[in-house]
Design an enzyme around this catalytic site. Structure first.
Site, PDB file in Angstrom:
ATOM      1  N   ASP A   1     -27.667  13.999  25.841  1.00 53.04           N
ATOM      2  CA  ASP A   1     -28.172  14.442  27.145  1.00 53.04           C
ATOM      3  C   ASP A   1     -29.312  15.449  27.013  1.00 53.04           C
ATOM      4  OD1 ASP A   1     -24.804  14.233  28.227  1.00 53.04           O
ATOM      5  OD2 ASP A   1     -26.442  12.873  28.720  1.00 53.04           O
TER       6      ASP A   1
ATOM      7  N   HIS B   1     -20.212  18.356  21.377  1.00 53.93           N
ATOM      8  CA  HIS B   1     -19.637  17.018  21.568  1.00 53.93           C
ATOM      9  C   HIS B   1     -18.199  17.035  21.073  1.00 53.93           C
ATOM     10  CE1 HIS B   1     -19.208  12.649  21.473  1.00 53.93           C
ATOM     11  NE2 HIS B   1     -20.285  12.620  22.249  1.00 53.93           N
TER      12      HIS B   1
ATOM     13  N   HIS C   1     -19.746  15.857  31.014  1.00 55.15           N
ATOM     14  CA  HIS C   1     -19.961  14.471  30.549  1.00 55.15           C
ATOM     15  C   HIS C   1     -21.370  14.043  30.974  1.00 55.15           C
ATOM     16  CE1 HIS C   1     -19.050  10.485  29.288  1.00 55.15           C
ATOM     17  NE2 HIS C   1     -18.202  10.098  30.233  1.00 55.15           N
TER      18      HIS C   1
HETATM   19  C1  SDX Z   1     -21.531  13.156  26.853  1.00 57.38           C
HETATM   20  O1  SDX Z   1     -17.375  11.641  24.667  1.00 57.38           O
HETATM   21  C2  SDX Z   1     -18.544  11.085  24.657  1.00 57.38           C
HETATM   22  O2  SDX Z   1     -18.821  10.256  23.819  1.00 57.38           O
HETATM   23  C3  SDX Z   1     -19.478  11.555  25.743  1.00 57.38           C
HETATM   24  C4  SDX Z   1     -20.906  11.045  25.598  1.00 57.38           C
HETATM   25  C5  SDX Z   1     -20.978   9.556  25.828  1.00 57.38           C
HETATM   26  O3  SDX Z   1     -21.906   8.932  25.311  1.00 57.38           O
HETATM   27  O4  SDX Z   1     -20.129   9.031  26.615  1.00 57.38           O
HETATM   28  O5  SDX Z   1     -21.394  11.361  24.315  1.00 57.38           O
HETATM   29  C6  SDX Z   1     -21.820  11.691  26.644  1.00 57.38           C
HETATM   30  O6  SDX Z   1     -20.772  13.473  27.752  1.00 57.38           O
HETATM   31  C7  SDX Z   1     -22.095  14.158  25.900  1.00 57.38           C
HETATM   32  C8  SDX Z   1     -21.553  15.609  26.177  1.00 57.38           C
HETATM   33  C9  SDX Z   1     -22.301  16.147  27.399  1.00 57.38           C
HETATM   34  N1  SDX Z   1     -21.674  17.433  27.804  1.00 57.38           N
HETATM   35  C10 SDX Z   1     -22.330  18.616  27.680  1.00 57.38           C
HETATM   36  O7  SDX Z   1     -23.433  18.731  27.165  1.00 57.38           O
HETATM   37  C11 SDX Z   1     -21.580  19.804  28.269  1.00 57.38           C
HETATM   38  C12 SDX Z   1     -21.608  20.982  27.311  1.00 57.38           C
HETATM   39  N2  SDX Z   1     -20.748  20.650  26.181  1.00 57.38           N
HETATM   40  C13 SDX Z   1     -19.452  21.299  26.122  1.00 57.38           C
HETATM   41  O8  SDX Z   1     -18.845  21.461  27.365  1.00 57.38           O
HETATM   42  C14 SDX Z   1     -18.579  20.689  25.028  1.00 57.38           C
HETATM   43  O9  SDX Z   1     -19.319  20.641  23.881  1.00 57.38           O
HETATM   44  C15 SDX Z   1     -17.924  19.347  25.254  1.00 57.38           C
HETATM   45  C16 SDX Z   1     -17.179  19.296  26.538  1.00 57.38           C
HETATM   46  C17 SDX Z   1     -18.945  18.262  25.189  1.00 57.38           C
HETATM   47  C18 SDX Z   1     -16.958  19.111  24.096  1.00 57.38           C
HETATM   48  O10 SDX Z   1     -16.146  20.185  24.056  1.00 57.38           O
HETATM   49  P1  SDX Z   1     -14.725  20.210  23.298  1.00 57.38           P
HETATM   50  O11 SDX Z   1     -14.647  19.174  22.259  1.00 57.38           O
HETATM   51  O12 SDX Z   1     -13.657  20.230  24.334  1.00 57.38           O
HETATM   52  O13 SDX Z   1     -14.820  21.557  22.521  1.00 57.38           O
HETATM   53  P2  SDX Z   1     -14.606  22.959  23.197  1.00 57.38           P
HETATM   54  O14 SDX Z   1     -15.144  22.993  24.607  1.00 57.38           O
HETATM   55  O15 SDX Z   1     -13.176  23.340  22.979  1.00 57.38           O
HETATM   56  O16 SDX Z   1     -15.595  23.840  22.313  1.00 57.38           O
HETATM   57  C19 SDX Z   1     -15.182  24.351  21.061  1.00 57.38           C
HETATM   58  C20 SDX Z   1     -15.849  25.697  20.975  1.00 57.38           C
HETATM   59  C21 SDX Z   1     -15.510  26.586  22.180  1.00 57.38           C
HETATM   60  O17 SDX Z   1     -15.645  27.917  21.737  1.00 57.38           O
HETATM   61  P3  SDX Z   1     -14.350  28.835  21.764  1.00 57.38           P
HETATM   62  O18 SDX Z   1     -13.815  28.798  23.201  1.00 57.38           O
HETATM   63  O19 SDX Z   1     -13.353  28.159  20.764  1.00 57.38           O
HETATM   64  O20 SDX Z   1     -14.834  30.183  21.311  1.00 57.38           O
HETATM   65  O21 SDX Z   1     -17.266  25.554  21.019  1.00 57.38           O
HETATM   66  C22 SDX Z   1     -17.769  26.135  22.233  1.00 57.38           C
HETATM   67  C23 SDX Z   1     -16.592  26.336  23.166  1.00 57.38           C
HETATM   68  O22 SDX Z   1     -16.810  27.454  24.027  1.00 57.38           O
HETATM   69  N3  SDX Z   1     -18.721  25.208  22.826  1.00 57.38           N
HETATM   70  C24 SDX Z   1     -19.759  25.580  23.584  1.00 57.38           C
HETATM   71  C25 SDX Z   1     -20.411  24.396  23.902  1.00 57.38           C
HETATM   72  N4  SDX Z   1     -19.763  23.346  23.351  1.00 57.38           N
HETATM   73  C26 SDX Z   1     -18.724  23.868  22.691  1.00 57.38           C
HETATM   74  N5  SDX Z   1     -20.156  26.795  24.021  1.00 57.38           N
HETATM   75  C27 SDX Z   1     -21.268  26.802  24.793  1.00 57.38           C
HETATM   76  N6  SDX Z   1     -21.961  25.702  25.143  1.00 57.38           N
HETATM   77  C28 SDX Z   1     -21.557  24.490  24.714  1.00 57.38           C
HETATM   78  N7  SDX Z   1     -22.261  23.400  25.059  1.00 57.38           N
END
Ligand code: SDX
Length: 372
Positions: A313, A262, A223
């Site tokens: 971010d 996201h 996050h």
């Molecule tokens: C913020 O919710 C909000 O609105 C938050 C925010 C706000 O203003 O409040 O926008 C602020 O928190 C932005 C997000 C910041 N976080 C990051 O940058 C951390 C990295 N991002 C990931 O951890 C991920 O994208 C999440 C946690 C943000 C969202 O993930 P989801 O929706 O739970 O999706 P997922 O993790 O299940 O991913 C789906 C697929 C997966 O692959 P598989 O396991 O199905 O093969 O996509 C991949 C994930 O591994 N994936 C990533 C990735 N994001 C998704 N792989 C590598 N790096 C990433 N960043």
């Protein structure tokens, strides 16, 4: 047999309630604060005007803005008791832990903490808005052995935040980029930290407890902590030519690349173009084409790799780095902005409250009894 309950892991795709504060639309890749596109607010408003909009539902008149600025500016000095609380903590403490502790202490010292009337909660929201920069700036300066700087009531919120941190008001291009980042970070519907604040509020606990919970949730690298993690990744990569190889290795290790992806936006974060434009002005101003190249190479490799787009971010981290903030100070800057969204949601939750308490499906051991 009972039908298997449908588990919605991470509450993904679950509508938990209505909100009138903001609208995140993944289809149109747009974000509205009380109906206004965030890009318009970022291009035309001060962070103070946006704070008022989120709290009151309308942009302030000139008189209303003057009143808000007058109150906010009167609370900018760090209370001596809060300075004492911070001084107990080692300078090695994470700035999010320092900020969480300081806000908790501010609440414990507020005799009106448990008064949840709108008037009282609005007053606390403005006071926290004013106090957070004092805490964040003092914590960064003490880590460098520097003395606290008293606030300047002639300055805007963004100017004063930079002034109490660095001892001077930087050029307009830097102040404007900071102001844009605060507006873009201010609010984003039911993200993890905002929903945390609403869960705490739904038990009729106090605003400070809800904000402390929000800070705890925001700290995580999935996050708000992602903006700090982006800078650590840039430091790990080093130079732009190493970005693609670094990413290949990281993805091979199944690492999450912070700053990308996201839960709601699936084809790009609506706020990124605006923040990237501000980052570009800072790259120009500070003459750092090397940083811009590293940024572009990693984004390109990520698009080519897993086709996952940057979130807010990603441009915010390097922008805060160029402004001179320590990397661990980045997420406290996110708190300074999001305190407006959190407190708007806290007041909305109170207005039409119902206790937030989902179900759990049991998958533990079957019922059993003690040996007689
Ligand atoms: C913020 O919710 C909000 O609105 C938050 C925010 C706000 O203003 O409040 O926008 C602020 O928190 C932005 C997000 C910041 N976080 C990051 O940058 C951390 C990295 N991002 C990931 O951890 C991920 O994208 C999440 C946690 C943000 C969202 O993930 P989801 O929706 O739970 O999706 P997922 O993790 O299940 O991913 C789906 C697929 C997966 O692959 P598989 O396991 O199905 O093969 O996509 C991949 C994930 O591994 N994936 C990533 C990735 N994001 C998704 N792989 C590598 N790096 C990433 N960043």
């Amino acid at each position: 047999t009972t039908t298997e309950p449908e588990i919605r892991k991470g509450l993904a795709g679950v509508y938990a309630d209505y909100t009138a504060v903001s609208k995140v639309n993944a289809e149109t890749n747009s974000l509205l604060y009380r109906g206004y596109p965030v890009q318009e607010l970022a291009a035309n408003c001060s962070f103070e005007q946006v704070a008022y909009l989120l709290w009151h539902g309308e942009l302030p008149t000139a008189t209303q803005l003057e009143e808000l600025q007058h109150v906010e500016r009167s609370f900018r000095s760090l209370d001596p008791e809060i300075k004492q609380v911070i001084d107990i903590l080692p300078t090695s403490a994470h700035p999010m832990d320092v900020l969480r502790t300081a806000v908790s202490a501010i609440g414990a010292l507020d005799p009106h903490a448990d008064d949840s009337s709108v008037e009282s909660n609005l007053a606390k929201s403005v006071q926290l808005l004013a106090q957070i920069p004092a805490v964040v700036a003092y914590d960064q300066r003490r880590r460098h052995g520097l003395d606290i700087i008293e606030p300047n009531d002639e300055l805007s919120y963004a100017e004063n935040f930079l002034y109490v941190t660095f001892g001077e008001v930087p050029d307009k291009v830097v102040v404007d980029a900071f102001n844009v980042s605060l507006i873009l970070y201010a609010e984003h519907s039911f993200n993890a930290s905002t929903f945390t604040a609403r869960v705490i509020t739904s038990t009729l606990s106090d605003l400070y407890s809800a904000v402390v919970g929000g800070i705890g949730a925001l700290k995580g690298p999935l996050h708000g902590g992602a903006n700090e993690a982006v800078m650590h990744i840039f430091d790990e990569i080093g130079t732009a030519d190493k970005a693609a190889d670094w990413l290949a290795g990281a993805l091979a290790e199944k690492r999450k690349i912070m700053g990308f992806g996201h839960r709601v936006y699936k084809n790009g974060d609506s706020r990124v173009p605006t923040m990237k434009a501000s980052l570009d002005t800072l790259v120009e101003y500070y003459q750092r084409p090397d940083l811009a190249e590293l940024y572009d190479n990693l984004e390109e490799a990520m698009t080519g790799g897993k086709n996952i787009k940057p979130n807010l971010d990603y441009p915010s981290g390097p922008a805060y780095h160029l402004m001179g903030f320590d990397t661990p100070t980045f997420t406290p800057l996110f708190v300074a902005a999001r305190i407006t969204g959190w407190t708007a949601h806290i007041m909305e939750q109170l207005a039409a409250n119902s206790l937030i308490r989902p179900l759990s499906a049991y998958n533990g051991v079957d019922e059993r009894h003690l040996e007689r």
